[in-house]
Write an enzyme that holds these catalytic residues in place. Structure first.
Site, PDB file in Angstrom:
ATOM      1  CG  ASN A   1      -1.938  -1.091   1.214  1.00 38.31           C
ATOM      2  OD1 ASN A   1      -2.442  -1.444   0.160  1.00 38.31           O
ATOM      3  ND2 ASN A   1      -2.226  -1.648   2.376  1.00 38.31           N
TER       4      ASN A   1
ATOM      5  CG  ASP B   1     -11.359   4.735   6.003  1.00 38.67           C
ATOM      6  OD1 ASP B   1     -10.281   5.317   5.775  1.00 38.67           O
ATOM      7  OD2 ASP B   1     -11.429   3.543   6.356  1.00 38.67           O
TER       8      ASP B   1
ATOM      9  CE  LYS C   1      -4.417   1.125   4.461  1.00 39.54           C
ATOM     10  NZ  LYS C   1      -4.353   0.251   5.594  1.00 39.54           N
TER      11      LYS C   1
ATOM     12  CD  GLU D   1     -13.278   1.080   2.629  1.00 39.40           C
ATOM     13  OE1 GLU D   1     -12.363   0.991   1.802  1.00 39.40           O
ATOM     14  OE2 GLU D   1     -13.717   0.104   3.251  1.00 39.40           O
TER      15      GLU D   1
ATOM     16  CG  HIS E   1     -11.398  -1.419   6.661  1.00 43.07           C
ATOM     17  ND1 HIS E   1     -11.060  -1.390   7.994  1.00 43.07           N
ATOM     18  CD2 HIS E   1     -10.417  -2.116   6.034  1.00 43.07           C
ATOM     19  CE1 HIS E   1      -9.915  -2.019   8.160  1.00 43.07           C
ATOM     20  NE2 HIS E   1      -9.495  -2.474   6.991  1.00 43.07           N
TER      21      HIS E   1
ATOM     22  CG  HIS F   1      -6.806   2.100   0.488  1.00 44.51           C
ATOM     23  ND1 HIS F   1      -5.637   1.395   0.461  1.00 44.51           N
ATOM     24  CD2 HIS F   1      -7.565   1.529   1.463  1.00 44.51           C
ATOM     25  CE1 HIS F   1      -5.681   0.421   1.350  1.00 44.51           C
ATOM     26  NE2 HIS F   1      -6.833   0.486   1.979  1.00 44.51           N
TER      27      HIS F   1
ATOM     28  CB  SER G   1      -9.389  -1.395   1.359  1.00 42.30           C
ATOM     29  OG  SER G   1     -10.420  -2.187   1.914  1.00 42.30           O
TER      30      SER G   1
HETATM   31  C1  LIG Z   1     -10.161   1.423   4.185  1.00 42.53           C
HETATM   32  C2  LIG Z   1      -9.320   1.165   5.389  1.00 42.53           C
HETATM   33  N1  LIG Z   1      -9.611   1.815   6.520  1.00 42.53           N
HETATM   34  C3  LIG Z   1      -8.896   1.628   7.636  1.00 42.53           C
HETATM   35  C4  LIG Z   1      -7.836   0.751   7.661  1.00 42.53           C
HETATM   36  C5  LIG Z   1      -7.085   0.547   8.926  1.00 42.53           C
HETATM   37  O1  LIG Z   1      -5.966   1.373   8.935  1.00 42.53           O
HETATM   38  P1  LIG Z   1      -4.703   0.961   9.789  1.00 42.53           P
HETATM   39  O2  LIG Z   1      -3.935  -0.022   8.964  1.00 42.53           O
HETATM   40  O3  LIG Z   1      -3.992   2.247  10.026  1.00 42.53           O
HETATM   41  O4  LIG Z   1      -5.218   0.345  11.053  1.00 42.53           O
HETATM   42  C6  LIG Z   1      -7.468   0.081   6.494  1.00 42.53           C
HETATM   43  C7  LIG Z   1      -6.294  -0.818   6.488  1.00 42.53           C
HETATM   44  O5  LIG Z   1      -6.325  -1.973   6.328  1.00 42.53           O
HETATM   45  C8  LIG Z   1      -8.245   0.274   5.335  1.00 42.53           C
HETATM   46  O6  LIG Z   1      -7.969  -0.393   4.215  1.00 42.53           O
END
Ligand SMILES: Cc1ncc(COP(=O)(O)O)c(C=O)c1O
Length: 380
Positions: free
Chosen positions: A46, A203, A234, A174, A132, A206, A178
């Site tokens: 990532n 969120d 990421k 999101e 997510h 990405h 992801s």
């Molecule tokens: C869309 C999304 N939100 C949140 C997270 C979580 O972030 P972190 O890896 O900082 O815990 C991820 C990571 O896997 C993600 O892909």
């Protein structure tokens, strides 16, 4: 017998080809990875801009290892404030709160927002079905009515909104999904939100760094969600997360967000790394351009084959194989050809949609991408 289910759950995972294992990575960059003395081209990172491995430590303004306490006791240091201030000024928010991970940020914000301080709560949270796990978990843990809408489906979301009688409504999505790589129609969602007096939470894990000419993700499309989550793991190539909102929301989180209150504040050295990486990310227009060129090149090559990845304009280009066995076999064949790609299986993705999650970065060369596409066409 007590805890017998542990054995049976493990056996079931194994039988279904869903058992997860960790692998030890000996060396990695955005585009290369070494495992068990073998070198691979890395299509599972990532680190979209290639910022994770080249930080110069003498550029850090703070090298203290520990914050010694939670943020509300004595753990909130000047470096944390500097990082929050920079994020606020870049993204146009009043206030921010730092978390040690995006997972903690997402779950805790949703839980806290919908934990009523008074007995009655008339609230509903509307979540895209492909959100997510951290967003879904947070939504389920709070006291708001939990409503899911079909992925990126505005008609479904509208009908869900029309049916609700809740006073406080939050739509959660999101920015870039992801596991699918597609983008939420945030402009349209934002219009829907406004017309139903709902708030929007995005969120941008990405999207931040990778989407938009300046890498600002959703914000660059002219939308300002009431709550924005940025993760540092990421494109920023380090670790941690920030939640951005107005003063009242952040102040509310400081009073009621248990993951924020009852945890040691983000390590100052990590806050310093994050500030440094943020500045590098903002200046990385050349890498962002290279990333876009590589994404376009991958898509162009693939369009000339019989491969059909999930339509995506981002660095995440998933290729669905259906069963776990098929995707693991494909992953294995790629490995034999020196290519490392993540195989994503249920329950991370829905049943029968196990996939290779191909990630393109700015560090890949066209030859790397040629090798990947040829291997995929040869039947990996
Ligand atoms: C869309 C999304 N939100 C949140 C997270 C979580 O972030 P972190 O890896 O900082 O815990 C991820 C990571 O896997 C993600 O892909």
């Amino acid at each position: 017998m007590s805890f017998e289910y542990i054995q049976s759950a493990l056996a079931a995972r194994h039988a279904e080809g869903l058992l997860r294992k960790r692998i030890v990575v000996e060396k990695a960059s955005a585009s290369r990875i070494q495992i068990a003395d073998q070198q691979y081209i890395n299509f599972a990172s990532n680190d979209y801009l290639g910022l994770a491995d080249s930080l110069e430590f003498n550029t850090l303004v703070c090298t203290e290892a520990g914050s010694r306490s939670s943020a509300l006791v004595t753990g909130y240091l000047d470096i944390h404030r500097q990082l929050e201030d920079k994020l606020c000024s870049v993204l146009g928010y009043d206030a921010a709160l730092l978390f040690p991970s995006g997972f903690a940020a997402n779950t805790s914000v949703l839980k806290a927002l919908f934990t009523p301080q008074e007995k009655q709560l008339s609230a509903a949270v509307f979540q895209d079905k492909l959100n997510h796990a951290s967003l879904l978990d947070g939504g389920l843990a709070g006291c708001a009515k939990f409503v899911r809408f079909n992925h990126n489906n505005l008609t479904h979301l509208r009908s869900r909104l029309e049916k609700t009688k809740a006073d406080s409504k939050l739509i959660v999505t999101e920015g870039v999904f992801s596991m699918d790589g597609d983008q939420a129609p945030v402009s349209e969602i934002s219009v829907l939100a406004k017309s139903h007096s709902a708030w929007l939470m995005v969120d941008d894990a990405h999207a931040f760094g990778a989407v938009g000419a300046q890498g600002l993700g959703t914000i660059e499309s002219g939308i300002k969600p009431e709550i924005l989550v940025i993760t540092f793991g990421k494109a920023m190539g380090c670790q941690g997360a920030a939640v951005l909102a107005n003063h009242d929301v952040i102040n509310y989180m400081m009073q009621f967000n248990r993951e924020f209150i009852y945890t040691t504040a983000l390590s100052p050295i990590m806050a310093s790394v994050a500030l440094c990486q943020l500045n590098r990310l903002l200046a990385a227009s050349e890498a962002r351009h290279k990333l876009q060129v590589n994404i376009d090149y991958f898509k162009w090559l693939v369009a000339q084959t019989n491969l059909s990845p999930i339509p995506s304009d981002t660095a995440i280009q998933p290729l669905v194989y259906g069963s776990s066995e098929n995707v693991l076999a494909a992953q294995h064949k790629l490995k034999e050809k020196g290519l490392w790609v993540g195989a994503i299986r249920p329950p991370t993705v829905p049943q029968n949609t196990a996939r290779l999650r191909i990630t393109i970065t700015a560090q890949h060369s066209h030859e790397d991408i040629d090798k990947l596409v040829s291997a995929l066409v040869e039947g990996a």
